[in-house]
Design a protein around this motif. Structure first.
Motif, PDB file in Angstrom:
ATOM      1  N   VAL A  17       3.048  -4.766   2.669  1.00 44.06           N
ATOM      2  CA  VAL A  17       2.776  -4.932   1.240  1.00 44.06           C
ATOM      3  C   VAL A  17       3.933  -5.613   0.513  1.00 44.06           C
ATOM      4  CG1 VAL A  17       1.250  -2.915   1.251  1.00 44.06           C
ATOM      5  CG2 VAL A  17       3.630  -2.631   0.516  1.00 44.06           C
ATOM      6  N   GLY A  18       4.892  -6.147   1.273  1.00 39.13           N
ATOM      7  CA  GLY A  18       5.976  -6.915   0.684  1.00 39.13           C
ATOM      8  C   GLY A  18       7.125  -6.102   0.145  1.00 39.13           C
TER       9      GLY A  18
ATOM     10  N   ARG B 267      12.733  -2.878  -0.002  1.00 39.66           N
ATOM     11  CA  ARG B 267      12.866  -1.842  -1.032  1.00 39.66           C
ATOM     12  C   ARG B 267      12.655  -0.438  -0.455  1.00 39.66           C
ATOM     13  NH1 ARG B 267      14.977  -3.355  -5.682  1.00 39.66           N
ATOM     14  NH2 ARG B 267      13.338  -3.082  -7.240  1.00 39.66           N
ATOM     15  N   LEU B 268      12.839  -0.302   0.840  1.00 40.26           N
ATOM     16  CA  LEU B 268      12.527   0.964   1.518  1.00 40.26           C
ATOM     17  C   LEU B 268      13.294   2.150   0.943  1.00 40.26           C
ATOM     18  CD1 LEU B 268      12.602  -0.232   5.260  1.00 40.26           C
ATOM     19  CD2 LEU B 268      10.614  -0.059   3.736  1.00 40.26           C
ATOM     20  N   GLU B 269      14.546   1.948   0.610  1.00 37.75           N
ATOM     21  CA  GLU B 269      15.394   3.061   0.182  1.00 37.75           C
ATOM     22  C   GLU B 269      15.485   3.196  -1.332  1.00 37.75           C
ATOM     23  OE1 GLU B 269      16.318   5.220   2.357  1.00 37.75           O
ATOM     24  OE2 GLU B 269      15.517   3.976   3.978  1.00 37.75           O
ATOM     25  N   HIS B 270      14.653   2.463  -2.040  1.00 38.71           N
ATOM     26  CA  HIS B 270      14.637   2.557  -3.498  1.00 38.71           C
ATOM     27  C   HIS B 270      13.675   3.657  -3.945  1.00 38.71           C
ATOM     28  CE1 HIS B 270      16.485  -1.375  -2.976  1.00 38.71           C
ATOM     29  NE2 HIS B 270      16.845  -1.341  -4.247  1.00 38.71           N
TER      30      HIS B 270
ATOM     31  N   GLN C  95       2.987   0.287  -7.532  1.00 36.35           N
ATOM     32  CA  GLN C  95       1.582   0.319  -7.140  1.00 36.35           C
ATOM     33  C   GLN C  95       1.405  -0.184  -5.704  1.00 36.35           C
ATOM     34  OE1 GLN C  95      -0.162   2.180  -8.546  1.00 36.35           O
ATOM     35  NE2 GLN C  95      -2.196   1.512  -9.143  1.00 36.35           N
ATOM     36  N   ARG C  96       2.213  -1.135  -5.278  1.00 35.41           N
ATOM     37  CA  ARG C  96       2.180  -1.577  -3.876  1.00 35.41           C
ATOM     38  C   ARG C  96       2.570  -0.424  -2.943  1.00 35.41           C
ATOM     39  NH1 ARG C  96       2.596  -7.130  -2.396  1.00 35.41           N
ATOM     40  NH2 ARG C  96       2.058  -8.481  -4.148  1.00 35.41           N
ATOM     41  N   ALA C  97       3.579   0.336  -3.353  1.00 33.34           N
ATOM     42  CA  ALA C  97       3.983   1.496  -2.557  1.00 33.34           C
ATOM     43  C   ALA C  97       2.849   2.523  -2.498  1.00 33.34           C
ATOM     44  CB  ALA C  97       5.248   2.130  -3.131  1.00 33.34           C
TER      45      ALA C  97
ATOM     46  N   VAL D 174      -2.145  -7.145  -6.992  1.00 36.85           N
ATOM     47  CA  VAL D 174      -2.431  -5.871  -6.317  1.00 36.85           C
ATOM     48  C   VAL D 174      -3.862  -5.866  -5.785  1.00 36.85           C
ATOM     49  CG1 VAL D 174      -2.725  -3.377  -6.688  1.00 36.85           C
ATOM     50  CG2 VAL D 174      -0.684  -4.542  -7.560  1.00 36.85           C
ATOM     51  N   ALA D 175      -4.809  -6.392  -6.561  1.00 42.26           N
ATOM     52  CA  ALA D 175      -6.195  -6.479  -6.095  1.00 42.26           C
ATOM     53  C   ALA D 175      -6.290  -7.383  -4.871  1.00 42.26           C
ATOM     54  CB  ALA D 175      -7.094  -6.994  -7.216  1.00 42.26           C
ATOM     55  N   ASP D 176      -5.595  -8.515  -4.900  1.00 45.62           N
ATOM     56  CA  ASP D 176      -5.562  -9.419  -3.735  1.00 45.62           C
ATOM     57  C   ASP D 176      -5.058  -8.675  -2.501  1.00 45.62           C
ATOM     58  OD1 ASP D 176      -6.430 -11.553  -5.263  1.00 45.62           O
ATOM     59  OD2 ASP D 176      -4.433 -12.426  -5.522  1.00 45.62           O
ATOM     60  N   LEU D 177      -3.984  -7.913  -2.699  1.00 39.38           N
ATOM     61  CA  LEU D 177      -3.386  -7.176  -1.592  1.00 39.38           C
ATOM     62  C   LEU D 177      -4.362  -6.157  -1.018  1.00 39.38           C
ATOM     63  CD1 LEU D 177      -0.861  -6.291   0.074  1.00 39.38           C
ATOM     64  CD2 LEU D 177      -0.352  -4.723  -1.806  1.00 39.38           C
ATOM     65  N   MET D 178      -5.043  -5.419  -1.878  1.00 40.07           N
ATOM     66  CA  MET D 178      -5.963  -4.392  -1.405  1.00 40.07           C
ATOM     67  C   MET D 178      -7.117  -5.001  -0.621  1.00 40.07           C
ATOM     68  SD  MET D 178      -5.989  -1.665  -4.568  1.00 40.07           S
ATOM     69  CE  MET D 178      -6.764  -0.395  -3.588  1.00 40.07           C
ATOM     70  N   LEU D 179      -7.617  -6.144  -1.083  1.00 41.15           N
ATOM     71  CA  LEU D 179      -8.705  -6.803  -0.370  1.00 41.15           C
ATOM     72  C   LEU D 179      -8.231  -7.380   0.962  1.00 41.15           C
ATOM     73  CD1 LEU D 179     -10.428  -8.505  -3.418  1.00 41.15           C
ATOM     74  CD2 LEU D 179     -11.426  -6.745  -1.933  1.00 41.15           C
ATOM     75  N   GLN D 180      -7.015  -7.904   0.975  1.00 41.63           N
ATOM     76  CA  GLN D 180      -6.448  -8.429   2.218  1.00 41.63           C
ATOM     77  C   GLN D 180      -6.284  -7.325   3.254  1.00 41.63           C
ATOM     78  OE1 GLN D 180      -2.514 -10.209   1.716  1.00 41.63           O
ATOM     79  NE2 GLN D 180      -1.979  -9.588   3.792  1.00 41.63           N
ATOM     80  N   LEU D 181      -5.749  -6.186   2.814  1.00 39.15           N
ATOM     81  CA  LEU D 181      -5.530  -5.076   3.750  1.00 39.15           C
ATOM     82  C   LEU D 181      -6.852  -4.437   4.167  1.00 39.15           C
ATOM     83  CD1 LEU D 181      -2.360  -3.489   2.132  1.00 39.15           C
ATOM     84  CD2 LEU D 181      -2.475  -4.846   4.206  1.00 39.15           C
ATOM     85  N   ASN D 182      -7.825  -4.438   3.266  1.00 34.38           N
ATOM     86  CA  ASN D 182      -9.159  -3.963   3.636  1.00 34.38           C
ATOM     87  C   ASN D 182      -9.709  -4.781   4.803  1.00 34.38           C
ATOM     88  OD1 ASN D 182     -12.169  -5.132   2.888  1.00 34.38           O
ATOM     89  ND2 ASN D 182     -12.141  -2.920   3.079  1.00 34.38           N
ATOM     90  N   ALA D 183      -9.531  -6.104   4.745  1.00 37.88           N
ATOM     91  CA  ALA D 183     -10.008  -6.975   5.815  1.00 37.88           C
ATOM     92  C   ALA D 183      -9.224  -6.743   7.106  1.00 37.88           C
ATOM     93  CB  ALA D 183      -9.903  -8.435   5.380  1.00 37.88           C
TER      94      ALA D 183
END
Length: 232
Positions: free
Chosen positions: A140-141, A145-148, A159-161, A191-200
């Protein structure tokens, strides 16, 4: 609708003749009435409706966060109403991911710890849980930012997290309640683009509650609620 027609056992998530009512000052209020639908694995679906139409109530019932007054909910081939509370909680943790309008990340934990949490709740080992969380955060890009902690992330990053946390268990279905409603239009679209991409990519069913017709139009199917009734 018949049970066979709905394919309750094969659907990622489904409900049949679902109703929810409350009592307010001695008066019965029907929030949902006789709703039936089935969402198949990999399918994207919008629950569209104005404020107060019952769409968030429907999502909570589908996710096992509330009990219907009448009707049945099926998740990954299992009838929720037949399960004890502990079993229902385990099924929810295994088969459903949730994304809300407000991210609900735990402020005292890092992005990595927040995303690993659903795996730790099911008592998986710490190292594999953190590794899985790292992989999906990178997807999710947010690999940088893992430790933030949430307070150090932008609204879009939070929201990506939250999307990463919903997907880390590889659920059968993701339930999203106005997931872009608290974001500016450009970030919301990302965020909507990301959710649809991950859904696929994941083949996970996606059910998105929204009042936004443009966003709903991007889903494979639209189920419109009006005054608690599913329009046909």
């Amino acid at each position: 609708m018949s049970k066979a027609r709905l394919n309750l056992e094969q659907a990622a998530i489904a409900c049949q003749n679902l109703s929810r009512s409350f009592t307010d000052a001695g008066r019965r209020v029907d929030v949902l009435r006789d709703v039936s639908l089935a969402i198949q694995p990999g399918e994207t679906a919008a629950i569209l409706g104005a404020s107060g139409s019952g769409k968030s109530t429907l999502l909570h019932l589908l996710g096992g966060l509330d009990r219907p007054s009448e009707g049945e909910v099926w998740v990954d081939g299992q009838a929720m109403h037949k399960l004890a509370d502990a079993e229902r909680g385990r099924l929810r943790n295994r088969a459903i991911g949730f994304v809300y309008q407000f991210h609900h990340l735990l402020p005292e934990f890092t992005a990595l710890e927040n995303v690993a949490m659903p795996l730790l709740v099911r008592r998986e080992s710490v190292t594999p849980s953190r590794d899985a969380a790292r992989r999906v955060l990178e997807q999710v890009g947010l690999g940088h930012r893992l430790e933030h902690k949430p307070g150090e992330l932008s609204g879009g990053e939070r929201q990506r997290a939250a999307v990463a946390r919903a997907l880390v268990t590889r659920p059968r279905c993701v339930l999203a309640d106005e997931p872009t409603g608290n974001l500016d239009s450009r970030t919301g679209e990302q965020v909507a683009d990301l959710m649809l991409q991950l859904n696929a990519e994941y083949g996970t069913a996606l059910v998105m509650v929204t009042h936004d017709r443009e966003l709903a139009a991007r889903m494979g199917t639209i189920h419109e609620l009006e005054d608690g009734v599913l329009k046909v």
